[in-house]
Scaffold this motif. Structure first.
Motif, PDB file in Angstrom:
ATOM      1  N   ALA A  14       0.830  -1.201   0.000  1.00  0.00           N
ATOM      2  CA  ALA A  14       0.000   0.000   0.000  1.00  0.00           C
ATOM      3  C   ALA A  14       0.865   1.252   0.000  1.00  0.00           C
ATOM      4  O   ALA A  14       0.480   2.293  -0.543  1.00  0.00           O
ATOM      5  CB  ALA A  14      -0.926   0.001   1.204  1.00  0.00           C
ATOM      6  N   VAL A  15       2.055   1.152   0.613  1.00  0.00           N
ATOM      7  CA  VAL A  15       3.004   2.263   0.656  1.00  0.00           C
ATOM      8  C   VAL A  15       4.411   1.687   0.561  1.00  0.00           C
ATOM      9  O   VAL A  15       4.720   0.677   1.203  1.00  0.00           O
ATOM     10  CB  VAL A  15       2.863   3.088   1.959  1.00  0.00           C
ATOM     11  N   ARG A  16       5.251   2.340  -0.214  1.00  0.00           N
ATOM     12  CA  ARG A  16       6.678   2.041  -0.248  1.00  0.00           C
ATOM     13  C   ARG A  16       7.430   3.273   0.213  1.00  0.00           C
ATOM     14  O   ARG A  16       7.010   4.400  -0.038  1.00  0.00           O
ATOM     15  CB  ARG A  16       7.124   1.652  -1.657  1.00  0.00           C
ATOM     16  N   ALA A  17       8.561   3.057   0.881  1.00  0.00           N
ATOM     17  CA  ALA A  17       9.302   4.202   1.409  1.00  0.00           C
ATOM     18  C   ALA A  17      10.693   3.779   1.825  1.00  0.00           C
ATOM     19  O   ALA A  17      11.066   2.598   1.756  1.00  0.00           O
ATOM     20  CB  ALA A  17       8.556   4.802   2.611  1.00  0.00           C
ATOM     21  N   ARG A  18      11.474   4.776   2.249  1.00  0.00           N
ATOM     22  CA  ARG A  18      12.729   4.551   2.966  1.00  0.00           C
ATOM     23  C   ARG A  18      12.605   5.210   4.334  1.00  0.00           C
ATOM     24  O   ARG A  18      12.031   6.293   4.442  1.00  0.00           O
ATOM     25  CB  ARG A  18      13.919   5.153   2.200  1.00  0.00           C
ATOM     26  N   PHE A  58      12.638   9.774  12.913  1.00  0.00           N
ATOM     27  CA  PHE A  58      13.325   9.374  11.680  1.00  0.00           C
ATOM     28  C   PHE A  58      12.848  10.237  10.524  1.00  0.00           C
ATOM     29  O   PHE A  58      11.977  11.107  10.685  1.00  0.00           O
ATOM     30  CB  PHE A  58      13.089   7.895  11.386  1.00  0.00           C
ATOM     31  N   VAL A  59      13.413   9.983   9.351  1.00  0.00           N
ATOM     32  CA  VAL A  59      13.027  10.667   8.118  1.00  0.00           C
ATOM     33  C   VAL A  59      12.320   9.682   7.209  1.00  0.00           C
ATOM     34  O   VAL A  59      12.834   8.588   6.939  1.00  0.00           O
ATOM     35  CB  VAL A  59      14.259  11.261   7.403  1.00  0.00           C
ATOM     36  N   MET A  60      11.141  10.051   6.733  1.00  0.00           N
ATOM     37  CA  MET A  60      10.421   9.292   5.711  1.00  0.00           C
ATOM     38  C   MET A  60      10.832   9.847   4.347  1.00  0.00           C
ATOM     39  O   MET A  60      10.640  11.044   4.082  1.00  0.00           O
ATOM     40  CB  MET A  60       8.919   9.440   5.894  1.00  0.00           C
ATOM     41  N   ALA A  61      11.381   8.998   3.488  1.00  0.00           N
ATOM     42  CA  ALA A  61      11.859   9.441   2.181  1.00  0.00           C
ATOM     43  C   ALA A  61      11.280   8.558   1.081  1.00  0.00           C
ATOM     44  O   ALA A  61      10.982   7.388   1.299  1.00  0.00           O
ATOM     45  CB  ALA A  61      13.386   9.398   2.135  1.00  0.00           C
ATOM     46  N   ASP A  62      11.130   9.137  -0.092  1.00  0.00           N
ATOM     47  CA  ASP A  62      10.666   8.411  -1.280  1.00  0.00           C
ATOM     48  C   ASP A  62       9.362   7.663  -1.011  1.00  0.00           C
ATOM     49  O   ASP A  62       9.206   6.491  -1.395  1.00  0.00           O
ATOM     50  CB  ASP A  62      11.732   7.435  -1.763  1.00  0.00           C
ATOM     51  N   VAL A  63       8.426   8.321  -0.372  1.00  0.00           N
ATOM     52  CA  VAL A  63       7.143   7.694  -0.040  1.00  0.00           C
ATOM     53  C   VAL A  63       6.286   7.621  -1.287  1.00  0.00           C
ATOM     54  O   VAL A  63       5.999   8.637  -1.933  1.00  0.00           O
ATOM     55  CB  VAL A  63       6.419   8.485   1.064  1.00  0.00           C
ATOM     56  N   ARG A  64       5.860   6.390  -1.622  1.00  0.00           N
ATOM     57  CA  ARG A  64       5.036   6.169  -2.803  1.00  0.00           C
ATOM     58  C   ARG A  64       3.784   5.396  -2.393  1.00  0.00           C
ATOM     59  O   ARG A  64       3.834   4.174  -2.218  1.00  0.00           O
ATOM     60  CB  ARG A  64       5.811   5.394  -3.872  1.00  0.00           C
ATOM     61  N   PRO A  65       2.651   6.091  -2.238  1.00  0.00           N
ATOM     62  CA  PRO A  65       1.400   5.387  -1.937  1.00  0.00           C
ATOM     63  C   PRO A  65       0.949   4.564  -3.124  1.00  0.00           C
ATOM     64  O   PRO A  65       1.322   4.817  -4.271  1.00  0.00           O
ATOM     65  CB  PRO A  65       0.417   6.530  -1.638  1.00  0.00           C
ATOM     66  N   VAL A  66       0.136   3.558  -2.852  1.00  0.00           N
ATOM     67  CA  VAL A  66      -0.400   2.719  -3.902  1.00  0.00           C
ATOM     68  C   VAL A  66      -1.192   3.578  -4.883  1.00  0.00           C
ATOM     69  O   VAL A  66      -1.883   4.527  -4.506  1.00  0.00           O
ATOM     70  CB  VAL A  66      -1.287   1.596  -3.313  1.00  0.00           C
ATOM     71  N   GLY A  67      -1.056   3.277  -6.163  1.00  0.00           N
ATOM     72  CA  GLY A  67      -1.790   4.009  -7.186  1.00  0.00           C
ATOM     73  C   GLY A  67      -1.038   5.189  -7.755  1.00  0.00           C
ATOM     74  O   GLY A  67      -1.476   5.761  -8.765  1.00  0.00           O
ATOM     75  N   ALA A  74       7.969  10.676  -6.142  1.00  0.00           N
ATOM     76  CA  ALA A  74       7.502  10.326  -4.803  1.00  0.00           C
ATOM     77  C   ALA A  74       7.268  11.590  -3.988  1.00  0.00           C
ATOM     78  O   ALA A  74       7.663  12.697  -4.379  1.00  0.00           O
ATOM     79  CB  ALA A  74       8.539   9.444  -4.117  1.00  0.00           C
ATOM     80  N   LEU A  75       6.594  11.436  -2.853  1.00  0.00           N
ATOM     81  CA  LEU A  75       6.350  12.573  -1.980  1.00  0.00           C
ATOM     82  C   LEU A  75       7.672  13.127  -1.466  1.00  0.00           C
ATOM     83  O   LEU A  75       8.650  12.391  -1.297  1.00  0.00           O
ATOM     84  CB  LEU A  75       5.485  12.148  -0.793  1.00  0.00           C
TER      85      LEU A  75
END
Length: 242
Positions: A14-18, A58-67, A74-75
């Motif tokens: 549903a979400v991909r991230a670092r 932490f830092v959320m990076a390269d967040v890619r929600p589904v769709g 990425a966000l």
């Protein structure tokens, strides 16, 4: 025992991230004090006779929600800080229970739909480069919207370590539980094992634990630092089976 590596594959994310520059500050508390903050159906998990509550910025990076189409960027990266503890269901499945989640991105507030306790605020992570090596200093700060809940943390990462059983127990969890509409929801998580280093706290001021309903811990915190994990996959949240 908690697993060092992911316990399941998240085949449809549903979400991909670092997750980058993550610090784990864990305090021991009386189990009864933490159990009082949990919903029915979840029991506090204990290690060495204590419940543990972790402050994890932490830092959320390269967040890619589904769709999100492949051609769309990425966000933008943003800071997030969790206050969390560890729980088990009646069937023994362990996971994370979030006491609060402070975030700098309004997009993440959508997760309130499954009961995730997100709060919008002003958050900052400062350090040299994308990671930090031994002897460097990483600083975190945040203030929740409204200004009554805040934190300041400065840590100095040490040398990489080979994780002990306690290190794994405090950092490696592969599902998160939330509560919404009278039901427990489960969100599966998959990523590579955390690369951990010991860390020392150079300064810490926070009101997150007090705001969550906790008083003085049983002892001094246990602190870890990780440069991060780069292949995070969050599955879709679903009602946990009874």
């Amino acid at each position: 025992m908690v697993a060092y590596g992911a316990e399941q594959r998240v085949r449809v994310a549903a979400v991909r991230a670092r997750w980058l520059r993550q610090t784990f500050v864990h305090w021991p508390f009386r189990p009864q004090a933490v159990q009082a903050l949990l919903p029915p159906g979840l029991a506090v998990d204990v290690y060495e006779g204590a419940a543990w509550v972790g402050l994890t910025p932490f830092v959320m990076a390269d967040v890619r929600p589904v769709g999100l189409p492949a051609g769309v960027p990425a966000l933008p990266s943003f800071a997030e800080t969790n206050l969390r503890t560890y729980v088990r269901r009646a069937d023994g499945r362990d996971g994370i229970w979030f006491l609060s989640i402070d975030v700098a991105s309004p997009v993440m507030l959508a997760a309130r739909a499954v009961g995730a306790p997100y709060h919008l605020g002003s958050l900052r992570v400062a350090g040299d480069g994308a990671g930090a090596g031994a002897g460097d200093t990483v600083s975190y700060a945040g203030r929740r919207l409204g200004g009554r809940v805040s934190y300041r943390l400065r840590v100095r990462p040490g040398e990489p370590l080979r994780p002990t059983e306690r290190d794994v127990w405090l950092t490696s969890r592969w599902r998160a539980y939330t509560r919404r509409l009278g039901r427990i929801w489960e969100t599966p998580v998959e990523h590579e094992p955390w690369p951990l280093a010991a860390a020392a706290v150079d300064g810490l001021e926070q009101t997150l634990t007090r705001a969550a309903g906790l008083h003085a811990p049983l002892g001094e915190p246990v602190v870890h630092f990780s440069p991060g994990v780069t292949h995070v996959r969050l599955g879709a949240s679903r009602p946990a089976s009874t």
